[in-house]
Every structure is written in C-alpha cells, then in structure tokens.
Design a protein around this motif. Structure first.
Motif, mmCIF file in Angstrom:
data_model
loop_
_atom_site.group_PDB
_atom_site.id
_atom_site.type_symbol
_atom_site.label_atom_id
_atom_site.label_comp_id
_atom_site.label_asym_id
_atom_site.label_seq_id
_atom_site.Cartn_x
_atom_site.Cartn_y
_atom_site.Cartn_z
ATOM 1 N N UNK A 174 -2.122 6.064 1.548
ATOM 2 C CA UNK A 174 -3.405 6.745 1.749
ATOM 3 C C UNK A 174 -4.610 5.960 1.708
ATOM 4 N N UNK A 175 -5.638 6.197 1.787
ATOM 5 C CA UNK A 175 -6.713 5.649 2.030
ATOM 6 C C UNK A 175 -7.813 5.881 0.709
ATOM 7 N N UNK A 176 -8.170 5.799 -0.342
ATOM 8 C CA UNK A 176 -9.181 6.197 -0.379
ATOM 9 C C UNK A 176 -11.223 5.916 -0.026
ATOM 10 N N UNK A 177 -11.392 7.530 0.452
ATOM 11 C CA UNK A 177 -13.278 7.122 0.759
ATOM 12 C C UNK A 177 -13.852 7.608 -0.283
ATOM 13 N N UNK A 178 -14.478 6.178 -0.579
ATOM 14 C CA UNK A 178 -15.756 7.010 -1.870
ATOM 15 C C UNK A 178 -17.167 6.531 -1.312
ATOM 16 N N UNK A 179 -17.788 7.124 -0.120
ATOM 17 C CA UNK A 179 -18.904 6.992 0.966
ATOM 18 C C UNK A 179 -19.737 8.157 0.245
ATOM 19 N N UNK A 180 -18.909 9.337 -0.351
ATOM 20 C CA UNK A 180 -19.430 10.907 -1.313
ATOM 21 C C UNK A 180 -19.778 10.150 -2.797
ATOM 22 N N UNK A 218 3.472 9.765 4.557
ATOM 23 C CA UNK A 218 3.566 9.713 3.647
ATOM 24 C C UNK A 218 4.820 8.170 3.907
ATOM 25 N N UNK A 219 5.639 9.425 4.110
ATOM 26 C CA UNK A 219 7.668 8.953 4.157
ATOM 27 C C UNK A 219 7.392 7.999 5.643
ATOM 28 N N UNK A 276 1.689 16.828 -1.553
ATOM 29 C CA UNK A 276 2.387 16.030 -1.775
ATOM 30 C C UNK A 276 1.764 15.288 -2.880
ATOM 31 N N UNK A 277 0.362 15.509 -3.813
ATOM 32 C CA UNK A 277 -0.465 14.843 -3.961
ATOM 33 C C UNK A 277 -0.404 15.748 -5.677
ATOM 34 N N UNK A 278 -0.800 17.137 -5.950
ATOM 35 C CA UNK A 278 -0.915 18.294 -6.411
ATOM 36 C C UNK A 278 0.244 18.951 -6.834
ATOM 37 N N UNK A 279 1.492 18.637 -6.123
ATOM 38 C CA UNK A 279 2.701 20.009 -5.880
ATOM 39 C C UNK A 279 2.229 20.952 -6.600
ATOM 40 N N UNK A 280 1.543 22.124 -5.784
ATOM 41 C CA UNK A 280 1.134 22.948 -5.966
ATOM 42 C C UNK A 280 2.028 23.490 -5.003
ATOM 43 N N UNK A 281 2.058 24.776 -4.448
ATOM 44 C CA UNK A 281 2.945 25.046 -3.125
ATOM 45 C C UNK A 281 1.679 25.724 -2.342
ATOM 46 N N UNK A 325 0.797 -1.393 0.573
ATOM 47 C CA UNK A 325 -0.336 0.158 -0.093
ATOM 48 C C UNK A 325 1.064 0.776 -0.196
ATOM 49 N N UNK A 326 2.109 0.838 0.565
ATOM 50 C CA UNK A 326 2.492 2.312 0.561
ATOM 51 C C UNK A 326 3.782 2.816 -0.824
ATOM 52 N N UNK A 327 3.884 1.642 -0.698
ATOM 53 C CA UNK A 327 4.275 1.690 -2.587
ATOM 54 C C UNK A 327 3.621 2.589 -3.509
ATOM 55 N N UNK A 328 2.409 1.346 -3.427
ATOM 56 C CA UNK A 328 1.280 2.456 -4.490
ATOM 57 C C UNK A 328 0.926 3.554 -3.780
ATOM 58 N N UNK A 329 0.739 4.295 -2.740
ATOM 59 C CA UNK A 329 1.111 5.196 -1.997
ATOM 60 C C UNK A 329 2.176 6.033 -2.882
ATOM 61 N N UNK A 330 3.083 5.841 -2.702
ATOM 62 C CA UNK A 330 4.414 6.818 -3.278
ATOM 63 C C UNK A 330 4.224 6.753 -5.090
ATOM 64 N N UNK A 331 3.473 6.011 -5.521
ATOM 65 C CA UNK A 331 3.759 6.018 -7.362
ATOM 66 C C UNK A 331 2.478 7.066 -7.588
ATOM 67 N N UNK A 332 1.248 7.238 -6.665
ATOM 68 C CA UNK A 332 0.631 8.090 -6.809
ATOM 69 C C UNK A 332 1.182 9.887 -6.407
#
Length: 572
Positions: free
Chosen positions: A67-73, A44-45, A143-148, A28-35
C-alpha cells in the motif's frame, strides 16, 4: 506457482531492483499485511508478473504490491488503524469490452494503427470477465475495513460494439447463467482468427502469421474452446451499471444513426484492405466519423477482402432505452437490485443516470458521460448537469456557491461517490448530441468545479483510459478536495478491477483504500489446456503479449495501485 515473498524471489522477478530495493519491497509488503484485515485474493498478496526477456513472455505469480499512503490532500496521523471505522466497501469493474469477434461491424484490419481494433485475446473476453466475477465472490470483503462488499459497479464499456448479443453476455456474466460466447453459426468460429490472413494471429493453424513471428504460440483447440458454452456463476452480491461510449456507439467512435443496422445483422464481413485505405479509415474514426462511414461503404462494395459469415439478428445494436430495459429483465436480476440502477422510466426515456444507496450514509451517483455525436471521449448535457447539482444539494449539509460562499443545506447529509465512464481529462467532446441538438454540453473541468463545491463528495470513480491512474483534486479549502480513481480495463493487460473502501479515522480525516484485484484464473498457462480455467489464464497472458499494446503504460505506478488516499472529513 505459489506467490513469491522473499527478497531473493523479488529480485529474481524484477532484475532491475537492487538487493537493497528488493528488501525494502519485502519490508513494505510486511507492513502492508500488518495493517490489513486480510489480503487473500488481492494484489496485496500476489500479482501477475512477466518473466523472461523478449518475444513471448510468460506470467507467474509474483510478490504482491504494498500500500502507498498518499497525503496530498490531508496528513496521515499515527494510530489511525486502531481508530478506523469502516463506512463502505465495494468493487469497481470497468471496460470489460465483451466482444462479438465474429461481427461484421468490426475493424480488425486497423490493429496496426489502433491496438483496440483487434486483440489476440478478445475471443476470450466473456470467460475472462466471468473469472473476475469468481474472484469477487471469493474475496467477499474489503482488506482494510473487513466490511462485506455492498455492491459491484461496472463503469462502462461493458460491451464492445453495443450489440444485443454482447449485452446478453454482459448481463449473464453479472447475474449468472449459461453462455455461448459465439454468434452466427454456433458450431464454428467465423472471425479473422481462422481467416488464413497472416496479419492476424491464427491460433489453431501452423501458418506463420505476424503474431507468431513475435512469439505467440500455436494453440490447438483454442477457437473451438473459446466458443464453447459454459455456466457463468454470476455475482453473489448486488451490482450496478454505468454506460460507456462502446455501449452507445459503433466501436465506441461512430455515431449510431441506424445507418449500419443491416450490416451488423448481415453476412458480409470485411477482413482486410490496402494500407492506404486502412490508414485513412483509422484517422477518420478518430477525427471524422462521417468520412469513416463513407470509407467503410467503399470497402463493402469494392476494395475490401470480404468474408461471408452467418447472419444473426442478435447482433442488432441496442438503443439507450433498450439498454436500460434489458437490465429490468427478470432473467438478469441475479443478486439484484431489480434494474441494477435503471428503472421503467429509464427504459421509457433512455435516461441512463441515477442515484442509489451505496452504503449507510453513503450515496452513489452514476452519470452518463457518453455523447451520441460520436467519438470516444465524452461530456455532460446541461439537463444532466443541472440534475446532478440538485441531487448534491439535496444530500449535502452544506456546500459552496460559485462565489465560494457557504450555503447551508438539508438534514440528509451523506458522503458521495460519483461514478462515470469518462475521466476528467477525457470529457472534452462538446459536439451537440444529434438527439438533443439544442442542449449544451459540459467538460470534465466543469464537472470537477461542480463537485468541489460539495465537501461531502469524496471520490469520482471512472474508467475509459484503460490505465490505472489516481489523481488528487485539491482545493484551497481542504474539505472541498476529492480523489479521482481511474482503473485499468479488463480487456487490455493488466486486467484489473478495484476494491474501494471508505473509512473514518476518527481524527478529522477519511481514508479511501484502493486495492487492485485480478481474475481467479491461474497465473501460469498451459498451451494444451483449453478448459475454462485454462482459457481464462490464456486471456491474461495473451493480453500482456499483444504486439500492438503497451502494457507498461497502462499498469500505472505504485501510487496508482494499492493506496490509502487521505481526505479532510467535511464539517457537519
């Protein structure tokens, strides 16, 4: 110690995990880092992890949390990482509780009834908060968008006992400058931790106190190090402030009607009392502020263990107007903006709620959920609730009336993030505000109902509970749902802050990424190291080992940590 990442290391740190579950954690950590774009400096580290059994437990740098993906909504579609467009990236601090531990208006002798009354690590709150600032300055981007990061929002209880000196420390930690984290006589510590009373941890003494009996160490130089001046770097990005109950009342519980001002600035400090009185006072602080004030008065006249400390006018409690005015002081502008959300009008009237531009196309709304009638929990006044509704209407392309009918709005349609100190479940304090006795008060349920009328509200971010907890506020109409993101404090373990990113998945959904971060302090401690970094490390580890606290209850589940929260994007 470096971060651990192999399945074997994971299993060593979490013996309850089977080898199969440890391997799944690594995958799961490897998949998280890839995303992610980058994971450096986040949980995350790596994340603080206790080792050992029983007694005093040390912390090390353990594996990160996936990361845990939550799709309730809303459902998660494949390929969204490749389509994602970042909309906003920012950081939440909450419940820093910068504490004047030498103040006469404290209730340390109630710790066995209420763990927040006294913490073994609390003399280090200012250094711990400054170390958190260092972490944000180093991470710089989502960490996901790279936005400052566009800003940091501190969601209340920035001070512990709404003293002017604590407010100065908070503003200096955030903006940068020289800090002496002590009051009274600045050359020596004058609090319960060198009292010689065995009910407190006396860190510099060989005295066998109740805390050492539970494994806390003797640390020579701890208190002198804690009050030593240091230079806080301050945030390198804009920051804003939301007010909390500890910024507004005596120890976050008693209404401040000006009756105890002389006690705050005086020289008489109660350090102990008999068990029966302590139990009565602890209960009164929760249920009967008036009775609490009477009991405190009795302790000061007879029956309490009194210590003489150096008086200090800087301990004077501040009013809401003074709180706003202090933020406008040019000495505290730092990276800006001027006032950090507050304006001269705020300072004139004590109005502590406002709006600001969080990012292009994203509006931030900071609420004041405190109730000056006292008690820890909060609510909203009718005037503020009406103001909030008018702001939402002004920035929504469409909304729903109370009967569920669609109403078309104006052209300034933006996503909205709401900030407050209290959560939806801790806004049941509907007592009349003594300063506005004829104004109605409104609960968290009423606020949820209002926010759900506006599809562009994507998140409500708050603190107060000292727990990590993320809740889905669903609705039969998908676009009317939103997420409530509640983050643990930075005074009690786990000492977290949270990065929040908003991204458009270009498929009719929005993702909110929530990533926890810890301070820049080393994970391992050295009891002989009372440098600034060494003290910041001890701050975290002592908090984990507070014998009256329950860190396992506050840390939350994996679904409250590093998450991707999906939402249906509101129709335009």
């Amino acid at each position: 110690m470096t971060g651990l990442s192999s399945a074997a290391a994971t299993a060593a740190l979490w013996p309850v995990l089977t080898p199969g579950r440890a391997l799944a954690q690594d995958q799961a950590l490897a998949a998280t880092r890839a995303r992610a774009v980058r994971i450096d400096g986040t949980t995350l580290e790596r994340a603080a992890t206790p080792v050992g059994q029983g007694g005093y437990r040390r912390l090390v740098a353990g594996p990160g949390w996936p990361v845990v993906v939550r799709g309730e909504l809303a459902g998660a579609t494949s390929g969204r990482d490749d389509r994602r467009t970042g909309l906003a990236s920012f950081v939440q601090f909450t419940d820093l509780h910068l504490t004047d531990t030498e103040s006469p208006v404290r209730f340390e002798y109630l710790a066995r009834f209420n763990d927040s009354a006294h913490r073994p690590q609390e003399a280090l709150t200012v250094r711990g908060a400054s170390s958190l600032v260092e972490r944000v300055n180093a991470v710089r981007q989502g960490p996901y968008t790279g936005l400052p990061f566009s800003m940091v929002m501190a969601t209340g209880d920035n001070t512990d006992n709404h003293e002017l000196i604590e407010l100065d420390w908070y503003l200096t930690v955030m903006s940068g400058g020289r800090i002496t984290p002590s009051s009274g006589d600045l050359t020596r510590y004058e609090g319960v931790q060198n009292s010689g009373d065995t009910q407190y941890w006396n860190p510099e003494s060989a005295l066998r106190d109740a805390y050492k009996a539970k494994g806390l160490p003797q640390i020579p130089g701890f208190l002198s190090g804690a009050i030593r001046p240091f230079d806080a770097p301050g945030l390198s990005l804009p920051w804003y402030t939301t007010v909390g109950n500890h910024d507004d009342s005596i120890e976050g519980s008693l209404p401040d009607l000006g009756l105890l001002n002389s006690l705050y600035t005086g020289s008489r400090k109660v350090e102990g009392c008999d068990d029966a009185t302590a139990a009565q006072l602890a209960d009164a602080l929760v249920h009967d502020p008036g009775k609490a004030a009477v009991l405190l008065g009795r302790l000061l006249t007879n029956g309490g263990s009194i210590r003489t400390v150096t008086s200090d006018e800087r301990r004077h409690p501040f009013t809401p107007a003074e709180f706003a005015k202090a933020h406008l002081n040019p000495a505290y502008t730092g990276a800006g903006p001027v006032g950090h959300g507050f304006t001269p009008d705020s300072a004139a009237g004590g109005k502590l709620y406002y709006t600001f531009d969080l990012a292009d196309g994203v509006l931030g709304i900071s609420l004041d959920t405190t109730n000056r009638a006292g008690f820890a929990d909060g609510s909203l006044g009718s005037t503020q609730l009406a103001w909030l509704e008018s702001v939402l209407k002004a920035h929504s392309g469409h909304w729903y009336d109370s009967d569920g009918h669609t109403v078309r709005g104006g052209s300034d349609d933006r996503l909205v993030v709401v900030f407050s100190h209290h959560t939806s479940t801790t806004m049941g304090n509907l007592l009349p505000d003594p300063y506005r006795p004829f104004e109605g008060r409104h609960s968290g349920d009423e606020l949820v109902a209002l926010l759900q009328r506006f599809p562009n509200v994507v998140a409500w971010v708050n603190g107060h509970t000292h727990e990590n907890r993320i809740s889905a506020h669903g609705h039969a109409v998908a676009e009317r749902a939103f997420w409530e993101i509640n983050t643990a404090s930075h005074v009690d373990y786990p000492h977290h802050a949270r990065i929040i990113e908003i991204a458009d998945n270009q498929d009719g959904t929005i993702s909110l990424f929530t990533t926890l971060i810890e301070s820049a302090a080393p994970y391992t401690t050295d009891f002989s190291d009372t440098s600034d970094r060494g003290l910041a490390a001890l701050y975290r580890e002592l908090a984990y080992n507070d014998p009256y606290a329950t860190p396992s209850a506050r840390i939350g589940t994996a679904a409250d940590h590093n998450t991707e929260l999906l939402l249906t994007r509101p129709a335009t």
